[in-house]
Motif scaffolding. Structure first.
Motif, PDB file in Angstrom:
ATOM      1  N   PRO A  73      11.230  40.091 -29.983  1.00 23.03           N
ATOM      2  CA  PRO A  73      10.436  40.288 -28.766  1.00 23.03           C
ATOM      3  C   PRO A  73       8.937  40.105 -28.946  1.00 23.03           C
ATOM      4  CG  PRO A  73      11.295  42.377 -29.589  1.00 23.03           C
ATOM      5  CD  PRO A  73      11.985  41.309 -30.348  1.00 23.03           C
ATOM      6  N   GLU A  74       8.427  40.224 -30.164  1.00 27.06           N
ATOM      7  CA  GLU A  74       6.991  40.087 -30.364  1.00 27.06           C
ATOM      8  C   GLU A  74       6.560  38.644 -30.608  1.00 27.06           C
ATOM      9  OE1 GLU A  74       5.057  42.604 -29.767  1.00 27.06           O
ATOM     10  OE2 GLU A  74       6.860  43.788 -29.395  1.00 27.06           O
ATOM     11  N   ALA A  75       7.507  37.742 -30.784  1.00 27.79           N
ATOM     12  CA  ALA A  75       7.169  36.340 -31.046  1.00 27.79           C
ATOM     13  C   ALA A  75       6.705  35.650 -29.768  1.00 27.79           C
ATOM     14  CB  ALA A  75       8.379  35.605 -31.620  1.00 27.79           C
ATOM     15  N   ASP A  76       5.886  34.618 -29.931  1.00 30.62           N
ATOM     16  CA  ASP A  76       5.464  33.796 -28.803  1.00 30.62           C
ATOM     17  C   ASP A  76       6.444  32.651 -28.621  1.00 30.62           C
ATOM     18  OD1 ASP A  76       2.985  34.910 -27.735  1.00 30.62           O
ATOM     19  OD2 ASP A  76       2.168  34.525 -29.731  1.00 30.62           O
ATOM     20  N   ILE A  77       6.591  32.216 -27.376  1.00 31.13           N
ATOM     21  CA  ILE A  77       7.531  31.142 -27.055  1.00 31.13           C
ATOM     22  C   ILE A  77       6.808  30.083 -26.236  1.00 31.13           C
ATOM     23  CG2 ILE A  77       9.688  30.536 -25.919  1.00 31.13           C
ATOM     24  CD1 ILE A  77      10.578  33.453 -26.289  1.00 31.13           C
ATOM     25  N   LEU A  78       6.686  28.895 -26.803  1.00 31.76           N
ATOM     26  CA  LEU A  78       6.018  27.783 -26.129  1.00 31.76           C
ATOM     27  C   LEU A  78       7.052  26.748 -25.711  1.00 31.76           C
ATOM     28  CD1 LEU A  78       3.431  26.241 -25.305  1.00 31.76           C
ATOM     29  CD2 LEU A  78       3.406  25.255 -27.613  1.00 31.76           C
ATOM     30  N   VAL A  79       7.156  26.508 -24.417  1.00 32.71           N
ATOM     31  CA  VAL A  79       8.009  25.435 -23.916  1.00 32.71           C
ATOM     32  C   VAL A  79       7.246  24.125 -24.047  1.00 32.71           C
ATOM     33  CG1 VAL A  79       9.157  24.466 -21.895  1.00 32.71           C
ATOM     34  CG2 VAL A  79       9.261  26.924 -22.321  1.00 32.71           C
ATOM     35  N   ALA A  80       7.869  23.133 -24.670  1.00 35.91           N
ATOM     36  CA  ALA A  80       7.274  21.796 -24.794  1.00 35.91           C
ATOM     37  C   ALA A  80       8.318  20.807 -24.316  1.00 35.91           C
ATOM     38  CB  ALA A  80       6.871  21.508 -26.244  1.00 35.91           C
ATOM     39  N   THR A  81       8.112  20.247 -23.140  1.00 35.81           N
ATOM     40  CA  THR A  81       9.178  19.486 -22.509  1.00 35.81           C
ATOM     41  C   THR A  81       8.620  18.414 -21.576  1.00 35.81           C
ATOM     42  OG1 THR A  81      11.202  19.753 -21.179  1.00 35.81           O
ATOM     43  CG2 THR A  81       9.319  21.105 -20.587  1.00 35.81           C
ATOM     44  N   VAL A  82       9.508  17.577 -21.074  1.00 33.66           N
ATOM     45  CA  VAL A  82       9.118  16.580 -20.062  1.00 33.66           C
ATOM     46  C   VAL A  82       9.408  17.117 -18.664  1.00 33.66           C
ATOM     47  CG1 VAL A  82       9.537  14.631 -21.594  1.00 33.66           C
ATOM     48  CG2 VAL A  82      11.393  15.454 -20.138  1.00 33.66           C
ATOM     49  N   PHE A  83      10.083  18.273 -18.579  1.00 33.80           N
ATOM     50  CA  PHE A  83      10.458  18.831 -17.283  1.00 33.80           C
ATOM     51  C   PHE A  83       9.293  19.612 -16.676  1.00 33.80           C
ATOM     52  CE2 PHE A  83      14.586  18.647 -19.569  1.00 33.80           C
ATOM     53  CZ  PHE A  83      15.216  17.724 -18.740  1.00 33.80           C
ATOM     54  N   ALA A  84       8.787  19.121 -15.546  1.00 38.12           N
ATOM     55  CA  ALA A  84       7.670  19.786 -14.883  1.00 38.12           C
ATOM     56  C   ALA A  84       8.050  20.284 -13.494  1.00 38.12           C
ATOM     57  CB  ALA A  84       6.478  18.829 -14.778  1.00 38.12           C
ATOM     58  N   ASP A  85       9.354  20.305 -13.174  1.00 41.94           N
ATOM     59  CA  ASP A  85       9.774  20.746 -11.848  1.00 41.94           C
ATOM     60  C   ASP A  85       9.726  22.265 -11.760  1.00 41.94           C
ATOM     61  OD1 ASP A  85      12.955  21.672 -12.225  1.00 41.94           O
ATOM     62  OD2 ASP A  85      12.202  20.244 -13.696  1.00 41.94           O
ATOM     63  N   GLU A  86       9.603  22.754 -10.541  1.00 41.33           N
ATOM     64  CA  GLU A  86       9.414  24.187 -10.331  1.00 41.33           C
ATOM     65  C   GLU A  86      10.586  25.022 -10.837  1.00 41.33           C
ATOM     66  OE1 GLU A  86       9.201  26.983  -6.466  1.00 41.33           O
ATOM     67  OE2 GLU A  86       7.609  25.471  -6.612  1.00 41.33           O
TER      68      GLU A  86
END
Length: 227
Positions: A73-86
């Motif tokens: 739970p203390e880790a950071d999570i970065l989404v890196a993707t081509v999906f930019a839809d809502e």
């Protein structure tokens, strides 16, 4: 800082690794190309940051985000993707993502996003921010909750239903420190309480805000004007 990369495309695996390894103090400890590998890795590997692609060959990276948030739970999570839809943006944030970056971003934007995460901020690509604002304004995903019924509430009722989830003064202190990027252990030291007590306050905050992670709590509290 220990990073896990969840990406199925060999080109992007190498590109992300090259970007990260040019930064002193950053180390990739695992790379996974599918959901099955990723779920096993988040349970068995200690990491500070996980970079997740949403489009994986055997499922969605959102399942990985939920697992990562649950196990570390203390880790950071970065989404890196081509999906930019809502739909993907809001789902990823509510699953526990603390940052959202498009793959097309320049290397210096990648590094800036990672540095921001470790500083306690939540970097969001400008193209993504519009979707988040739209979700807040329309009350998607529990944000901007509107009271039931056809008649508009009076000012006191509206303040209670929209902006007052019933957090105590101490819970607000914990929430504000968490929003600034402090871990619950650091919050405990800062407020002169035990880690067990700070975790108890965090659980109460999550319950009252109807969320399941630090990222969701900060996002919801910001939407409600609490922080």
């Amino acid at each position: 800082m220990r990073l896990v990369v969840i990406e199925d495309d060999p080109y992007w695996q190498q590109a992300i690794r090259a970007i990260i390894e040019h930064r002193p103090g950053y180390r990739v400890v695992a790379t996974c190309g599918n959901v099955v590998q990723a779920l096993r890795t988040v349970q068995e590997t200690v990491f500070d940051l996980i970079i997740v692609d949403l489009g994986l060959p055997d499922g969605s990276g959102i399942d990985v985000i939920r697992a990562a948030r649950r196990h570390q739970p203390e880790a950071d999570i970065l989404v890196a993707t081509v999906f930019a839809d809502e739909a993907n943006v809001v789902a990823a944030i509510y699953a526990g993502a603390t940052g959202y970056l498009l793959k097309e971003s320049a290397p210096d934007q990648w590094i800036a996003a990672i540095d921001e995460l470790r500083a306690g901020n939540s970097p969001i690509d400008p193209k993504i921010a519009r979707h988040i604002l739209g979700a807040v304004q329309r009350g998607r995903g529990g944000l901007g909750r509107q009271p039931a019924g056809d008649q508009a509430p009076n000012a006191d009722d509206e303040a209670t239903s929209l902006n007052d989830p019933g957090l105590t003064a101490r819970e607000m202190e914990v929430l504000q420190l968490v929003a600034r990027g402090f871990t619950l252990v650091e919050v405990a030291k800062f407020l002169n309480m035990s880690p067990h007590t700070s975790r108890g306050h965090a659980k109460a905050i999550y319950r009252k805000l109807e969320v399941g992670s630090r990222g969701e709590a900060v996002f919801e509290a910001s939407a409600l004007g609490l922080i």
